[in-house]
Design a protein around this motif. Structure first.
Motif, PDB file in Angstrom:
ATOM      1  N   ARG A  31      19.906 -36.590  -2.796  1.00  0.00           N
ATOM      2  CA  ARG A  31      20.849 -35.856  -2.612  1.00  0.00           C
ATOM      3  C   ARG A  31      21.453 -35.738  -1.132  1.00  0.00           C
ATOM      4  O   ARG A  31      22.568 -35.747  -0.942  1.00  0.00           O
ATOM      5  N   ASP A  32      20.361 -35.447  -0.606  1.00  0.00           N
ATOM      6  CA  ASP A  32      20.809 -35.040   1.042  1.00  0.00           C
ATOM      7  C   ASP A  32      20.375 -35.764   2.051  1.00  0.00           C
ATOM      8  O   ASP A  32      20.405 -35.775   3.236  1.00  0.00           O
ATOM      9  N   GLY A  33      19.793 -37.002   1.672  1.00  0.00           N
ATOM     10  CA  GLY A  33      19.254 -37.836   2.603  1.00  0.00           C
ATOM     11  C   GLY A  33      17.890 -37.490   3.232  1.00  0.00           C
ATOM     12  O   GLY A  33      17.414 -36.221   2.876  1.00  0.00           O
ATOM     13  N   VAL A  34      17.267 -38.313   4.245  1.00  0.00           N
ATOM     14  CA  VAL A  34      15.959 -37.869   4.524  1.00  0.00           C
ATOM     15  C   VAL A  34      15.977 -36.707   5.445  1.00  0.00           C
ATOM     16  O   VAL A  34      15.121 -35.873   5.716  1.00  0.00           O
ATOM     17  N   ALA A  35      17.246 -36.603   6.112  1.00  0.00           N
ATOM     18  CA  ALA A  35      17.509 -35.158   7.067  1.00  0.00           C
ATOM     19  C   ALA A  35      17.311 -34.039   6.263  1.00  0.00           C
ATOM     20  O   ALA A  35      17.009 -32.859   6.784  1.00  0.00           O
TER      21      ALA A  35
END
Length: 199
Positions: A31-35
């Motif tokens: 959903r949000d990426g590794v960040a």
């Protein structure tokens, strides 16, 4: 309840919680990426106390490594599924793999992007590199089946699959199995043992 039963129950509960944390990490990366991965975000997604993440994983990198290894296990399951449908010749093998790639780009698109994000993160974070390399090693071993397949042909196959998936993820229209099949057939031709009948 005996001490052994109590211990087994705690172990099972602990494994369920660890699994919930890993599943939550995969969803957050999708959903949000590794960040977007943090103790707080994972705890919220998993519905567990933030402190419990530190109990099971020594840090974010350890958590990401475990999540990447879970992806390797899924890959093994997909390859096993393809082997169950083991076709009779290279043309049919190309079709089976092409259909799987099309599925990864369409129905499992978010998961595929998450896996590649973790895979590429290994270039910056050495702790992830063994886990990132493991999927290639496992997949290559599944293809080779200890038959001494041409190592260059196997390497070319997986490098090409990586490239095709990356290109497909940025395409205007998701490629279909028919789009993947011709290149796969060409790449599989040196691996003719895949068409051999199984005992």
């Amino acid at each position: 309840m005996t001490g052994s039963a109590t211990s087994d129950g705690r172990r099972a509960k602990g494994e369920r919680r660890r699994r919930a944390i890993l599943d939550a990490t995969a969803r957050v990366v999708e959903r949000d990426g590794v960040a977007g991965v943090s103790h707080r975000a994972i705890a919220r997604e998993a519905g567990v106390p933030a402190a419990s993440i530190a109990y099971y994983f020594t840090g974010i990198d350890d958590l990401l490594v475990a999540t990447l290894l879970e992806s390797v296990d899924l890959l093994i399951a997909h390859i096993a599924n393809m082997r169950e449908r083991a076709p009779a010749d290279g043309r049919e093998w190309a079709r089976v793999i092409a259909e799987n790639l099309a599925l990864m780009i369409d129905e499992r698109r978010a998961r595929t992007i998450a896996e590649y994000e973790l895979y590429l993160l290994a270039a910056r974070r050495p702790a992830l590199r063994p886990a990132a390399r493991r999927w290639i090693e496992v997949a290559a071993a599944q293809i080779d089946e200890s038959r001494g397949a041409d190592a260059g042909a196997v390497k070319a196959l997986f490098a090409a699959i990586d490239g095709m998936l990356m290109q497909a993820l940025i395409a205007e229209e998701p490629p279909k199995a028919d789009d993947f099949e011709p290149a796969l057939y060409f790449l599989l031709r040196p691996l003719d043992h895949l068409g051999a009948s199984r005992s």
